[in-house]
Design a protein around this motif. Structure first.
Motif, mmCIF file in Angstrom:
data_model
loop_
_atom_site.group_PDB
_atom_site.id
_atom_site.type_symbol
_atom_site.label_atom_id
_atom_site.label_comp_id
_atom_site.label_asym_id
_atom_site.label_seq_id
_atom_site.Cartn_x
_atom_site.Cartn_y
_atom_site.Cartn_z
ATOM 1 N N PHE A 176 -17.303 -46.589 -83.903
ATOM 2 C CA PHE A 176 -15.895 -46.623 -83.546
ATOM 3 C C PHE A 176 -15.808 -46.969 -82.061
ATOM 4 O O PHE A 176 -16.684 -46.579 -81.285
ATOM 5 C CB PHE A 176 -15.230 -45.251 -83.747
ATOM 6 N N GLU A 177 -14.756 -47.673 -81.673
ATOM 7 C CA GLU A 177 -14.553 -47.944 -80.258
ATOM 8 C C GLU A 177 -13.070 -47.915 -79.931
ATOM 9 O O GLU A 177 -12.226 -48.195 -80.781
ATOM 10 C CB GLU A 177 -15.148 -49.295 -79.860
ATOM 11 N N THR A 178 -12.753 -47.563 -78.692
ATOM 12 C CA THR A 178 -11.355 -47.616 -78.260
ATOM 13 C C THR A 178 -10.961 -49.086 -78.095
ATOM 14 O O THR A 178 -11.811 -49.947 -77.852
ATOM 15 C CB THR A 178 -11.166 -46.878 -76.928
ATOM 16 N N THR A 179 -9.680 -49.367 -78.225
ATOM 17 C CA THR A 179 -9.198 -50.739 -78.067
ATOM 18 C C THR A 179 -8.302 -50.803 -76.831
ATOM 19 O O THR A 179 -8.050 -49.806 -76.167
ATOM 20 C CB THR A 179 -8.386 -51.183 -79.306
ATOM 21 N N TYR A 180 -7.819 -52.004 -76.552
ATOM 22 C CA TYR A 180 -6.946 -52.189 -75.399
ATOM 23 C C TYR A 180 -5.563 -51.594 -75.634
ATOM 24 O O TYR A 180 -4.823 -51.338 -74.695
ATOM 25 C CB TYR A 180 -6.828 -53.671 -75.048
#
Length: 244
Positions: free
Chosen positions: A163-167
């Motif tokens: 999982f990764e954070t987005t803009y």
């Protein structure tokens, strides 16, 4: 046989739900059985404490005369049956986002003010559950449920790479070998929902340990088996180097 629990505060609708569920289960020859039909959330919880088996739950949202609403009931059910299937039957479509606020991972959300559609949606939900149960191996497959673009998706946890954070503020992306799914959430909450097999390598990444191939200490990244790279904070490098 999988037990079905129905909890609805209006007696007439309760009878209708019971009849429809029995008919669908009989016609489709599902290995399901109605275990309880009640207007009381407390009675359902008492029954569930005695059973402690994976079940299917058809729940109303509003219980004006009771001490809890349907979402609070769902939260209590989750404590007793983390793998159960929650299906909300209500007249309030605007309350759908609340199932995610409570982190309930509901399977479906059915509107009961259309009798013709009610039977169809019950059948569809039970067919989905039967399919999920049929696909389970001897080892239970954990699913991660998200709402994305007005769809409810159930992703096998063992297929998730990271999982990764987005803009976009308060948005997170879920990445598998063939999917990129963006949804509303944050990594801290997601980490609490998952097993320790997921590690927070960086404030912006939550990675499936089993997908890690190598650690690049110099560039502070991890290389995953699918070829992707994720950032690693300085404090996590030492811990990861001991594992890989």
């Amino acid at each position: 046989m999988v037990p079905i629990y129905i909890c609805e505060d209006q007696s007439e609708i309760l009878k209708q739900l019971e009849k429809n569920i029995r008919n669908v289960s009989m016609i489709e020859e599902f290995d399901f059985a109605i275990a309880l039909v009640t207007t009381s959330p407390e009675e359902l919880l008492r029954c569930l404490k005695e059973q402690r088996t994976q079940g299917i739950y058809f729940l109303d949202i509003e219980f004006p005369k009771e001490s809890m609403n349907g979402f609070e009931l769902g939260k209590e059910i989750r404590k007793l049956d983390s793998r159960g299937f929650l299906i909300y039957v209500t007249t309030h479509s605007e309350l759908l986002p609340e199932t995610f606020t409570y982190q309930l991972e509901a399977l479906d959300y059915i509107l009961k003010d259309d009798p013709a559609q009610l039977m169809h949606r019950i059948r569809k939900a039970l067919l989905t559950i039967q399919g999920l149960l049929n696909n389970e191996s001897s080892e239970v497959k954990e699913l991660f449920t998200v709402e994305s673009a007005a769809r409810i998706l159930h992703i096998p946890v063992d297929t998730i790479d990271y999982f990764e954070t987005t803009y976009k503020k308060h948005n997170v992306a879920l990445i598998t070998s063939n999917q990129y799914i963006e949804f509303h959430g944050n990594l801290t909450q997601i980490e609490k929902r998952l097993s320790p097999n997921f590690i927070r390598t960086h404030q912006s990444y939550l990675v499936n340990r089993s997908k890690i191939q190598t650690i690049d200490k110099r560039h502070r990244t991890v290389l995953l088996k699918n070829g992707s790279t994720c950032l690693v904070s300085r404090s996590k490098i030492k811990e990861l180097k001991q594992l890989y």
